[in-house]
Design a protein around this motif. Structure first.
Motif, PDB file in Angstrom:
ATOM      1  N   GLY A 238      -5.635   0.947 -12.222  1.00  0.00           N
ATOM      2  CA  GLY A 238      -6.118   1.718 -12.614  1.00  0.00           C
ATOM      3  C   GLY A 238      -8.403   2.044 -13.090  1.00  0.00           C
ATOM      4  N   VAL A 239      -8.540   1.687 -11.833  1.00  0.00           N
ATOM      5  CA  VAL A 239      -9.744   1.922 -11.620  1.00  0.00           C
ATOM      6  C   VAL A 239      -9.654   3.306 -11.459  1.00  0.00           C
ATOM      7  N   LYS A 240     -11.108   3.879 -12.444  1.00  0.00           N
ATOM      8  CA  LYS A 240     -11.445   5.452 -11.855  1.00  0.00           C
ATOM      9  C   LYS A 240     -12.333   5.461 -10.295  1.00  0.00           C
ATOM     10  N   GLY A 241     -11.046   6.358  -9.711  1.00  0.00           N
ATOM     11  CA  GLY A 241     -11.437   6.527  -8.260  1.00  0.00           C
ATOM     12  C   GLY A 241     -10.455   6.054  -7.261  1.00  0.00           C
ATOM     13  N   TYR A 242      -9.899   5.079  -7.466  1.00  0.00           N
ATOM     14  CA  TYR A 242      -9.072   4.190  -6.847  1.00  0.00           C
ATOM     15  C   TYR A 242      -7.736   4.550  -6.879  1.00  0.00           C
ATOM     16  N   ARG A 243      -7.090   5.217  -5.398  1.00  0.00           N
ATOM     17  CA  ARG A 243      -6.255   5.709  -5.254  1.00  0.00           C
ATOM     18  C   ARG A 243      -5.696   6.827  -6.169  1.00  0.00           C
ATOM     19  N   GLY A 244      -6.850   7.623  -6.645  1.00  0.00           N
ATOM     20  CA  GLY A 244      -6.699   8.640  -7.300  1.00  0.00           C
ATOM     21  C   GLY A 244      -6.496   9.055  -8.480  1.00  0.00           C
TER      22      GLY A 244
ATOM     23  N   CYS B 233       1.074  -1.458   0.353  1.00  0.00           N
ATOM     24  CA  CYS B 233       0.003   0.330   0.589  1.00  0.00           C
ATOM     25  C   CYS B 233       1.248   1.411   0.326  1.00  0.00           C
ATOM     26  N   PRO B 234       0.270   2.369  -0.734  1.00  0.00           N
ATOM     27  CA  PRO B 234       1.206   3.569  -0.833  1.00  0.00           C
ATOM     28  C   PRO B 234       1.244   3.852   0.854  1.00  0.00           C
ATOM     29  N   VAL B 235       1.917   4.859   1.095  1.00  0.00           N
ATOM     30  CA  VAL B 235       2.401   5.384   2.684  1.00  0.00           C
ATOM     31  C   VAL B 235       2.876   6.916   1.475  1.00  0.00           C
TER      32      VAL B 235
ATOM     33  N   SER C 195      -2.273  10.586  -8.296  1.00  0.00           N
ATOM     34  CA  SER C 195      -1.737   9.552  -9.263  1.00  0.00           C
ATOM     35  C   SER C 195      -0.310   9.583  -9.950  1.00  0.00           C
ATOM     36  N   ARG C 196      -0.566  11.129 -10.039  1.00  0.00           N
ATOM     37  CA  ARG C 196       0.774  11.503 -10.328  1.00  0.00           C
ATOM     38  C   ARG C 196       2.090  10.903  -9.606  1.00  0.00           C
ATOM     39  N   TRP C 197       2.368  10.932  -8.552  1.00  0.00           N
ATOM     40  CA  TRP C 197       2.694  10.706  -7.466  1.00  0.00           C
ATOM     41  C   TRP C 197       3.124   9.710  -6.992  1.00  0.00           C
ATOM     42  N   ILE C 198       1.871   8.856  -6.389  1.00  0.00           N
ATOM     43  CA  ILE C 198       1.759   7.639  -6.157  1.00  0.00           C
ATOM     44  C   ILE C 198       1.431   6.210  -7.160  1.00  0.00           C
ATOM     45  N   GLY C 199       1.057   6.633  -8.315  1.00  0.00           N
ATOM     46  CA  GLY C 199       1.471   5.411  -9.639  1.00  0.00           C
ATOM     47  C   GLY C 199      -0.284   5.316  -8.868  1.00  0.00           C
ATOM     48  N   CYS C 200      -0.770   4.435 -10.089  1.00  0.00           N
ATOM     49  CA  CYS C 200      -1.841   4.128 -10.712  1.00  0.00           C
ATOM     50  C   CYS C 200      -1.913   2.421 -11.389  1.00  0.00           C
ATOM     51  N   ALA C 201      -1.537   1.882 -10.212  1.00  0.00           N
ATOM     52  CA  ALA C 201      -1.725   0.293 -10.685  1.00  0.00           C
ATOM     53  C   ALA C 201      -2.726  -0.354 -11.294  1.00  0.00           C
TER      54      ALA C 201
ATOM     55  N   VAL D 117       0.884  20.472  -1.011  1.00  0.00           N
ATOM     56  CA  VAL D 117       1.701  19.739  -0.305  1.00  0.00           C
ATOM     57  C   VAL D 117       1.663  18.372  -0.739  1.00  0.00           C
ATOM     58  N   TYR D 118       2.595  17.261  -1.399  1.00  0.00           N
ATOM     59  CA  TYR D 118       2.527  15.704  -1.251  1.00  0.00           C
ATOM     60  C   TYR D 118       4.178  15.515  -0.828  1.00  0.00           C
ATOM     61  N   GLU D 119       4.473  14.517  -0.466  1.00  0.00           N
ATOM     62  CA  GLU D 119       5.389  13.735   0.091  1.00  0.00           C
ATOM     63  C   GLU D 119       4.772  12.732   0.484  1.00  0.00           C
ATOM     64  N   GLY D 120       5.496  12.243  -0.121  1.00  0.00           N
ATOM     65  CA  GLY D 120       5.544  10.418  -0.370  1.00  0.00           C
ATOM     66  C   GLY D 120       6.922   9.970   0.592  1.00  0.00           C
ATOM     67  N   MET D 121       6.128   8.604   0.894  1.00  0.00           N
ATOM     68  CA  MET D 121       7.319   8.007   2.005  1.00  0.00           C
ATOM     69  C   MET D 121       7.136   6.584   1.747  1.00  0.00           C
ATOM     70  N   ASP D 122       6.458   5.556   0.980  1.00  0.00           N
ATOM     71  CA  ASP D 122       7.399   4.460   1.001  1.00  0.00           C
ATOM     72  C   ASP D 122       6.165   3.976  -0.254  1.00  0.00           C
ATOM     73  N   HIS D 123       6.291   3.471  -1.140  1.00  0.00           N
ATOM     74  CA  HIS D 123       5.843   2.341  -1.942  1.00  0.00           C
ATOM     75  C   HIS D 123       4.396   2.980  -3.285  1.00  0.00           C
ATOM     76  N   VAL D 124       5.244   3.915  -4.221  1.00  0.00           N
ATOM     77  CA  VAL D 124       5.146   5.481  -4.017  1.00  0.00           C
ATOM     78  C   VAL D 124       5.494   5.638  -5.849  1.00  0.00           C
ATOM     79  N   GLU D 125       5.525   5.924  -7.018  1.00  0.00           N
ATOM     80  CA  GLU D 125       6.134   6.631  -7.603  1.00  0.00           C
ATOM     81  C   GLU D 125       7.292   7.444  -7.377  1.00  0.00           C
ATOM     82  N   VAL D 126       6.532   8.453  -6.459  1.00  0.00           N
ATOM     83  CA  VAL D 126       7.500   9.824  -6.141  1.00  0.00           C
ATOM     84  C   VAL D 126       7.433  10.130  -4.386  1.00  0.00           C
ATOM     85  N   VAL D 127       8.469   9.999  -4.312  1.00  0.00           N
ATOM     86  CA  VAL D 127       9.570   9.700  -3.044  1.00  0.00           C
ATOM     87  C   VAL D 127       9.541  10.975  -2.494  1.00  0.00           C
ATOM     88  N   GLY D 128       9.379  11.617  -1.549  1.00  0.00           N
ATOM     89  CA  GLY D 128      10.225  12.965  -0.787  1.00  0.00           C
ATOM     90  C   GLY D 128       8.722  13.977  -1.360  1.00  0.00           C
TER      91      GLY D 128
END
Length: 189
Positions: free
Chosen positions: A182-188, A60-62, A174-180, A74-85
């Motif tokens: 592909g379901v609209k509305g799920y995880r952005g 799960c994305p953190v 989803s631009r930062w966490i990814g979209c594994a 302000v987004y801050e990605g920590m774990d299991h995301v495409e963009v950390v930081g």
């Protein structure tokens, strides 16, 4: 071979260029993350919503995301995301209004702090293995963080009307966490 010389104006130009690339909410450049939520609160005034997704037994994305009165995200990605930081973006006035309407409809202090549900939304929630959402929405009276399990990731009905997914979709996380999925509305997505 010619050697380059650094004079005072060249050094000043480099310093100013780096500073300008790192300042401001409208930039999408990586920034040094604040050391605490308190420090982040001093950067911008008027928090509209703060949301954190915690980990789970899987992948799960953190991440944290905060939205302020001025539309700054302000987004801050920590774990299991495409963009950390850290990444910053800007909402339009219309998007800020939509976010406020979503929160007013789905996040009510009486519901999350009240006798019927109050103990359910206490942090930390502690349902083992499930991702958790930690939410703060000061404009709606939710000034102390509330926590709830991310039931959608487990294939169940979402809590608080799925407000966390509505927030993700509006902010385009989803631009930062990814979209594994592909379901609209799920995880952005």
């Amino acid at each position: 071979m010619t050697s380059a010389r650094w004079d005072g104006s060249s050094f000043l130009w480099v310093v100013l260029s780096v500073w300008m690339a790192c300042v401001g909410c409208r930039s999408s450049h990586l920034h040094t993350p604040p050391s605490s939520v308190t420090e982040r609160a001093t950067e911008h005034k008027g928090l509209i919503v703060g949301m954190r997704r915690t980990g789970c037994d899987g992948l799960c994305p953190v991440y944290d995301v905060h939205v302020y009165d001025d539309g700054c995200v302000v987004y801050e990605g920590m774990d299991h995301v495409e963009v950390v930081g850290r990444r910053d973006s800007q909402l339009t006035g219309e998007q800020v209004g939509r976010l406020r309407r979503i929160l007013a409809e789905h996040v009510r202090a009486a519901e999350v702090y009240g006798d019927e549900y109050g103990s359910f939304f206490t942090c930390p929630h502690g349902i083992i293995g499930l991702a958790e959402v930690v939410l703060t929405a000061p404009e709606g009276g939710v000034v102390n963080p509330v926590c709830y399990p991310d039931f959608i990731s487990a294939g169940e009905t979402p809590l608080l009307g799925g407000v966390d997914y509505l927030i993700d979709e509006l902010l385009g996380t989803s631009r930062w966490i990814g979209c594994a999925t592909g379901v609209k509305g799920y995880r952005g997505c």
